[in-house]
Design a protein around this motif. Sequence first.
Motif, PDB file in Angstrom:
ATOM      1  N   LYS A  34      -3.167  -3.496  -0.901  1.00 25.49           N
ATOM      2  CA  LYS A  34      -2.148  -3.306  -1.927  1.00 25.49           C
ATOM      3  C   LYS A  34      -2.546  -2.185  -2.867  1.00 25.49           C
ATOM      4  O   LYS A  34      -3.685  -1.744  -2.880  1.00 25.49           O
ATOM      5  CB  LYS A  34      -1.939  -4.591  -2.715  1.00 25.49           C
ATOM      6  N   THR A  35      -1.583  -1.726  -3.672  1.00 30.77           N
ATOM      7  CA  THR A  35      -1.807  -0.686  -4.668  1.00 30.77           C
ATOM      8  C   THR A  35      -1.361  -1.209  -6.018  1.00 30.77           C
ATOM      9  O   THR A  35      -0.274  -1.769  -6.142  1.00 30.77           O
ATOM     10  CB  THR A  35      -1.006   0.587  -4.312  1.00 30.77           C
ATOM     11  N   LYS A  36      -2.197  -1.015  -7.029  1.00 33.79           N
ATOM     12  CA  LYS A  36      -1.844  -1.415  -8.387  1.00 33.79           C
ATOM     13  C   LYS A  36      -1.288  -0.192  -9.100  1.00 33.79           C
ATOM     14  O   LYS A  36      -1.910   0.870  -9.099  1.00 33.79           O
ATOM     15  CB  LYS A  36      -3.057  -1.953  -9.138  1.00 33.79           C
ATOM     16  N   ILE A  37      -0.078  -0.334  -9.692  1.00 35.40           N
ATOM     17  CA  ILE A  37       0.560   0.780 -10.403  1.00 35.40           C
ATOM     18  C   ILE A  37       0.835   0.389 -11.850  1.00 35.40           C
ATOM     19  O   ILE A  37       0.980  -0.793 -12.171  1.00 35.40           O
ATOM     20  CB  ILE A  37       1.874   1.228  -9.716  1.00 35.40           C
TER      21      ILE A  37
ATOM     22  N   LYS B 209       0.820  -1.209   0.000  1.00 32.65           N
ATOM     23  CA  LYS B 209       0.000   0.000   0.000  1.00 32.65           C
ATOM     24  C   LYS B 209       0.856   1.262   0.000  1.00 32.65           C
ATOM     25  O   LYS B 209       1.780   1.416   0.785  1.00 32.65           O
ATOM     26  CB  LYS B 209      -0.899   0.012   1.232  1.00 32.65           C
ATOM     27  N   LEU B 210       0.528   2.177  -0.924  1.00 33.89           N
ATOM     28  CA  LEU B 210       1.176   3.475  -1.012  1.00 33.89           C
ATOM     29  C   LEU B 210       0.173   4.548  -0.600  1.00 33.89           C
ATOM     30  O   LEU B 210      -1.019   4.424  -0.865  1.00 33.89           O
ATOM     31  CB  LEU B 210       1.650   3.745  -2.444  1.00 33.89           C
ATOM     32  N   GLN B 211       0.635   5.591   0.047  1.00 29.67           N
ATOM     33  CA  GLN B 211      -0.246   6.664   0.516  1.00 29.67           C
ATOM     34  C   GLN B 211      -0.515   7.656  -0.616  1.00 29.67           C
ATOM     35  O   GLN B 211      -0.248   8.839  -0.502  1.00 29.67           O
ATOM     36  CB  GLN B 211       0.378   7.373   1.721  1.00 29.67           C
ATOM     37  N   LYS B 212      -1.041   7.175  -1.708  1.00 29.26           N
ATOM     38  CA  LYS B 212      -1.370   7.996  -2.874  1.00 29.26           C
ATOM     39  C   LYS B 212      -2.793   7.679  -3.303  1.00 29.26           C
ATOM     40  O   LYS B 212      -3.318   6.602  -3.053  1.00 29.26           O
ATOM     41  CB  LYS B 212      -0.424   7.702  -4.045  1.00 29.26           C
ATOM     42  N   LYS B 213      -3.425   8.646  -3.994  1.00 31.04           N
ATOM     43  CA  LYS B 213      -4.780   8.452  -4.506  1.00 31.04           C
ATOM     44  C   LYS B 213      -4.713   7.943  -5.942  1.00 31.04           C
ATOM     45  O   LYS B 213      -3.690   8.034  -6.602  1.00 31.04           O
ATOM     46  CB  LYS B 213      -5.544   9.772  -4.450  1.00 31.04           C
TER      47      LYS B 213
ATOM     48  N   GLY C 111      -4.749   7.812  -9.749  1.00 30.97           N
ATOM     49  CA  GLY C 111      -4.393   8.798 -10.747  1.00 30.97           C
ATOM     50  C   GLY C 111      -3.144   9.597 -10.418  1.00 30.97           C
ATOM     51  O   GLY C 111      -2.632  10.311 -11.274  1.00 30.97           O
ATOM     52  N   ASP C 112      -2.625   9.502  -9.193  1.00 34.08           N
ATOM     53  CA  ASP C 112      -1.405  10.213  -8.811  1.00 34.08           C
ATOM     54  C   ASP C 112      -0.187   9.596  -9.492  1.00 34.08           C
ATOM     55  O   ASP C 112      -0.172   8.420  -9.814  1.00 34.08           O
ATOM     56  CB  ASP C 112      -1.191  10.184  -7.296  1.00 34.08           C
ATOM     57  N   SER C 113       0.850  10.410  -9.679  1.00 35.90           N
ATOM     58  CA  SER C 113       2.099   9.935 -10.259  1.00 35.90           C
ATOM     59  C   SER C 113       3.112   9.651  -9.155  1.00 35.90           C
ATOM     60  O   SER C 113       3.136  10.332  -8.134  1.00 35.90           O
ATOM     61  CB  SER C 113       2.681  10.972 -11.213  1.00 35.90           C
ATOM     62  N   ILE C 114       3.949   8.655  -9.386  1.00 38.94           N
ATOM     63  CA  ILE C 114       4.978   8.257  -8.428  1.00 38.94           C
ATOM     64  C   ILE C 114       6.290   8.137  -9.185  1.00 38.94           C
ATOM     65  O   ILE C 114       6.321   7.715 -10.342  1.00 38.94           O
ATOM     66  CB  ILE C 114       4.646   6.892  -7.789  1.00 38.94           C
ATOM     67  N   SER C 115       7.388   8.490  -8.515  1.00 33.42           N
ATOM     68  CA  SER C 115       8.700   8.344  -9.105  1.00 33.42           C
ATOM     69  C   SER C 115       9.565   7.504  -8.175  1.00 33.42           C
ATOM     70  O   SER C 115       9.727   7.837  -7.001  1.00 33.42           O
ATOM     71  CB  SER C 115       9.335   9.721  -9.326  1.00 33.42           C
ATOM     72  N   PHE C 116      10.109   6.422  -8.693  1.00 28.43           N
ATOM     73  CA  PHE C 116      11.021   5.569  -7.942  1.00 28.43           C
ATOM     74  C   PHE C 116      12.435   5.915  -8.385  1.00 28.43           C
ATOM     75  O   PHE C 116      12.787   5.734  -9.550  1.00 28.43           O
ATOM     76  CB  PHE C 116      10.744   4.086  -8.205  1.00 28.43           C
ATOM     77  N   ASP C 117      13.254   6.435  -7.456  1.00 28.98           N
ATOM     78  CA  ASP C 117      14.602   6.849  -7.833  1.00 28.98           C
ATOM     79  C   ASP C 117      15.689   5.903  -7.331  1.00 28.98           C
ATOM     80  O   ASP C 117      16.855   6.097  -7.627  1.00 28.98           O
ATOM     81  CB  ASP C 117      14.883   8.267  -7.352  1.00 28.98           C
ATOM     82  N   GLN C 118      15.334   4.871  -6.603  1.00 28.19           N
ATOM     83  CA  GLN C 118      16.314   3.890  -6.149  1.00 28.19           C
ATOM     84  C   GLN C 118      16.247   2.667  -7.064  1.00 28.19           C
ATOM     85  O   GLN C 118      15.544   1.698  -6.796  1.00 28.19           O
ATOM     86  CB  GLN C 118      16.047   3.506  -4.697  1.00 28.19           C
ATOM     87  N   VAL C 119      17.000   2.733  -8.165  1.00 22.36           N
ATOM     88  CA  VAL C 119      17.000   1.689  -9.190  1.00 22.36           C
ATOM     89  C   VAL C 119      18.291   0.893  -9.080  1.00 22.36           C
ATOM     90  O   VAL C 119      19.376   1.461  -9.013  1.00 22.36           O
ATOM     91  CB  VAL C 119      16.861   2.318 -10.595  1.00 22.36           C
ATOM     92  N   LEU C 120      18.180  -0.422  -9.054  1.00 26.22           N
ATOM     93  CA  LEU C 120      19.350  -1.286  -8.898  1.00 26.22           C
ATOM     94  C   LEU C 120      19.963  -1.729 -10.218  1.00 26.22           C
ATOM     95  O   LEU C 120      21.165  -1.945 -10.303  1.00 26.22           O
ATOM     96  CB  LEU C 120      18.968  -2.531  -8.087  1.00 26.22           C
ATOM     97  N   LEU C 121      19.146  -1.864 -11.283  1.00 25.14           N
ATOM     98  CA  LEU C 121      19.648  -2.382 -12.557  1.00 25.14           C
ATOM     99  C   LEU C 121      18.831  -1.785 -13.697  1.00 25.14           C
ATOM    100  O   LEU C 121      17.616  -1.659 -13.579  1.00 25.14           O
ATOM    101  CB  LEU C 121      19.514  -3.908 -12.562  1.00 25.14           C
ATOM    102  N   VAL C 122      19.501  -1.420 -14.790  1.00 24.24           N
ATOM    103  CA  VAL C 122      18.821  -0.891 -15.972  1.00 24.24           C
ATOM    104  C   VAL C 122      19.322  -1.656 -17.190  1.00 24.24           C
ATOM    105  O   VAL C 122      20.523  -1.805 -17.394  1.00 24.24           O
ATOM    106  CB  VAL C 122      19.091   0.624 -16.158  1.00 24.24           C
ATOM    107  N   SER C 123      18.385  -2.137 -18.025  1.00 27.14           N
ATOM    108  CA  SER C 123      18.730  -2.859 -19.232  1.00 27.14           C
ATOM    109  C   SER C 123      18.106  -2.141 -20.423  1.00 27.14           C
ATOM    110  O   SER C 123      16.891  -1.981 -20.490  1.00 27.14           O
ATOM    111  CB  SER C 123      18.210  -4.293 -19.157  1.00 27.14           C
ATOM    112  N   GLU C 124      18.941  -1.682 -21.366  1.00 27.05           N
ATOM    113  CA  GLU C 124      18.476  -1.018 -22.580  1.00 27.05           C
ATOM    114  C   GLU C 124      19.071  -1.728 -23.783  1.00 27.05           C
ATOM    115  O   GLU C 124      20.287  -1.801 -23.922  1.00 27.05           O
ATOM    116  CB  GLU C 124      18.911   0.450 -22.595  1.00 27.05           C
ATOM    117  N   ASP C 125      18.229  -2.241 -24.655  1.00 19.72           N
ATOM    118  CA  ASP C 125      18.661  -2.977 -25.840  1.00 19.72           C
ATOM    119  C   ASP C 125      19.675  -4.066 -25.437  1.00 19.72           C
ATOM    120  O   ASP C 125      19.329  -5.050 -24.845  1.00 19.72           O
ATOM    121  CB  ASP C 125      19.227  -2.033 -26.904  1.00 19.72           C
TER     122      ASP C 125
END
Length: 91
Positions: free
Chosen positions: A81-84, A12-16, A18-32
């Motif tokens: 829970k929250t569906k994003i 559960k996230l304390q958001k309503k 339609g709200d936007s969320i930004s996750f800035d703690q990223v462990l791995l990024v895969s591009e192409d």
Amino acid sequence: MVSEGQELSVEKLQKKDGDSISFDQVLLVSEDSSLKIGKPLVEKAKVKAKVVASFRDKKIRVVKYKSKSRYTRTTGHRQTKTKILIEKIES
């Protein structure tokens, strides 16, 4: 591992809705064909998501039991829970 357009169920996230969320703690990024692994986090990487809905998960049964003393206790629990929806992945 997430991709754009994917729906996830998270705690559960304390958001309503339609709200936007930004996750800035990223462990791995895969591009192409490239792969960036953080030490422990990838710098300047963000995942932007939108809250779709909040809901309660299915009920689980919790049973306490002690043998030879005729003690039995049954309770239930439903996790909230929250569906994003993942909108954009920036790296």
